[in-house]
Design an enzyme around this catalytic site. Sequence first.
Site, short mmCIF file in Angstrom:
data_model
loop_
_atom_site.label_atom_id
_atom_site.label_comp_id
_atom_site.label_asym_id
_atom_site.label_seq_id
_atom_site.Cartn_x
_atom_site.Cartn_y
_atom_site.Cartn_z
N LYS A 170 15.30 -12.19 -12.25
CA LYS A 170 14.72 -10.88 -11.88
C LYS A 170 13.53 -10.61 -12.78
O LYS A 170 13.65 -10.60 -14.01
CB LYS A 170 15.76 -9.77 -12.03
CG LYS A 170 15.20 -8.38 -11.72
CD LYS A 170 16.25 -7.31 -11.95
CE LYS A 170 15.67 -5.90 -11.78
NZ LYS A 170 16.64 -4.85 -12.13
N LYS A 315 -13.86 5.42 2.63
CA LYS A 315 -14.46 5.27 3.95
C LYS A 315 -15.90 4.74 3.89
O LYS A 315 -16.35 4.08 4.83
CB LYS A 315 -14.45 6.62 4.69
CG LYS A 315 -13.09 7.07 5.16
CD LYS A 315 -13.17 8.47 5.76
CE LYS A 315 -11.81 8.97 6.22
NZ LYS A 315 -11.43 8.41 7.51
N ASP A 352 -12.58 7.85 13.77
CA ASP A 352 -12.45 9.27 13.43
C ASP A 352 -13.23 10.15 14.40
O ASP A 352 -12.75 11.18 14.86
CB ASP A 352 -12.95 9.53 12.01
CG ASP A 352 -11.91 9.20 10.95
OD1 ASP A 352 -10.72 9.13 11.31
OD2 ASP A 352 -12.28 9.00 9.79
N THR A 412 -22.31 19.48 -2.85
CA THR A 412 -23.57 18.93 -3.36
C THR A 412 -24.61 18.99 -2.26
O THR A 412 -24.48 18.31 -1.23
CB THR A 412 -23.37 17.47 -3.82
OG1 THR A 412 -22.30 17.42 -4.76
CG2 THR A 412 -24.64 16.94 -4.46
#
Length: 558
Positions: A170, A315, A352, A412
């Site tokens: 393990k 994205k 999208d 911004t």
Amino acid sequence: MASFPLTVSDLQTSSSGVRSSPTLLCTPLMGTTVDQMLIEMKAAKDVGGDLVGIRLDCLKDFNPRRDLEILIKQSPLPTIITYRPVHEGGQYEGDENKRLDALRLAMELGAGYVDIELEVAHDFINSIQGKKPDNFKIIVSYHNFHSTPSAEAIGDLVARIQATGADIAKISTMAQDITDCARIFQITVHSEIPIIGIAMGERGLISRILSPKFGGYLTYGALEGGVASAPGQPTAKDLLELYNFRLIRPDTKVYGIIGKPVGHSKSPLLFNAAFKSVGLNAVYLHFLVDDVEKFFKTYSAVDFASGCSCTIPHKEVALKCMDEIDPIAKKIGAINNIVRRPDGTLTAFNTDYIGAISAIEDGLRGLNGATPATASPLAGKLFVVLGAGGAGKSLAYGAAQKGARVVVANRTFERAKELAEKVGGKALTLEEVQNFHPEEGMVLANTTSVGMKPKIDETPLAKHALKHYCLAFDAIYTPKDTRLLKEARETGAVIVYGTEMLIRQGFEQYKNFTGLPGMTRNSKQITGNIIFFFQNIVPCIYLLQKLIFFLRIFYSSA
């Protein structure tokens, strides 16, 4: 720590034949009394576990002979007995000889397994020579709660574990990056003895879910959320019902959603239900990714990251990792859907804008009545987009394509201006948009994260400004009914939920991933299976009803 690419060769069955048996699901028991553990054992069996992990160090007032006899004899499932000291991540702080005596006693009383730490394994195994039952197995474990060592170092650890005479190795490490899991997968595939390989933490989640793909002996699933025995451990229920753990095989294709954060995404629920209902040998996961380029370089096998959804903040940055970009996605400058071709190349799309714009159009049609088939109800509308990130770009581009006059507002201003110029629109700051109302009946689309769980009391636009809009859309879907949408509804606006965008763009991604809908002669049967499954089994009814609607439309027109 550098990662080696996970390539096709790493996915092959190892010469030891370890991968021939299905990966087991072990449910750790964390009760502080024997009675609590007995209750947890029954729950573990009911949820579908194969083994229970009895953590003796969690018990208060532990009496070895009395308590072990009860726990082992009355367990409805095979038992793994662990008595973990503090320095190995457990709670035991007592005499070491007494701890090891308890583990030897567990073996004598019929435990299926004992989990012992590497540093004491050699002496422990020597002490039971000639006494070990034939059906009893020793797990020798190594834990690193800080990082994941190099592939070479992990290989050396496995060799050391094997040299102790262990039946099962393990290796449990902390994932600092999702690519750390690749080293766990590599050693699991190539180990000469059965191995349990786990990368802890949220970035290591995929190592737990994909144990069957890489031949892991077992994985761990908690009985309930928030009561895990190690960081990043999913629940047994999620493993079995959300990720279809029993269906994962070495040749299972791996899809997922790339983001940071990403754990809130409902996409695995939708895609895994769809994959299962049509019999696709695929699983869809959460990918918590810090560096997209590093992710794709590390996971380069054609059946790993075969297709990815892409959410914030990746994205835009993911564009540079692509071999091919759909022209519309290139023009938008943001992607949310990535497909790995059979030759290993990556192609990107943006779904999208399709999902969001079609949902907004339907909302406007419901407000204004039917419009000519060739005209969009967005034509001529003043369309205000909040946010200039990937989703904002998609909405701005999509609205402009439909003939809307676009205004982009962003924290911004320079980013707002850059996007507005691309779509022939106007730029504002988020402060300026609070008092922006040159006309009535505008359309609002929020693509910022303001109002997302857990900050559900926040809103990107004050209520007094909402009265000038006839429709408000919020890309956020956790929660579904954001403060922005609640207040827009109170002012009389039509609202469009982020879940609408989620379902519609998700269906477009499903088509890109699989190419299956509408392409087979038994499409009606497949549709029927999907509808039955969604309506009768999966609890996320609103989302699934919408997906059913689009599946029906697609098949009827195919």
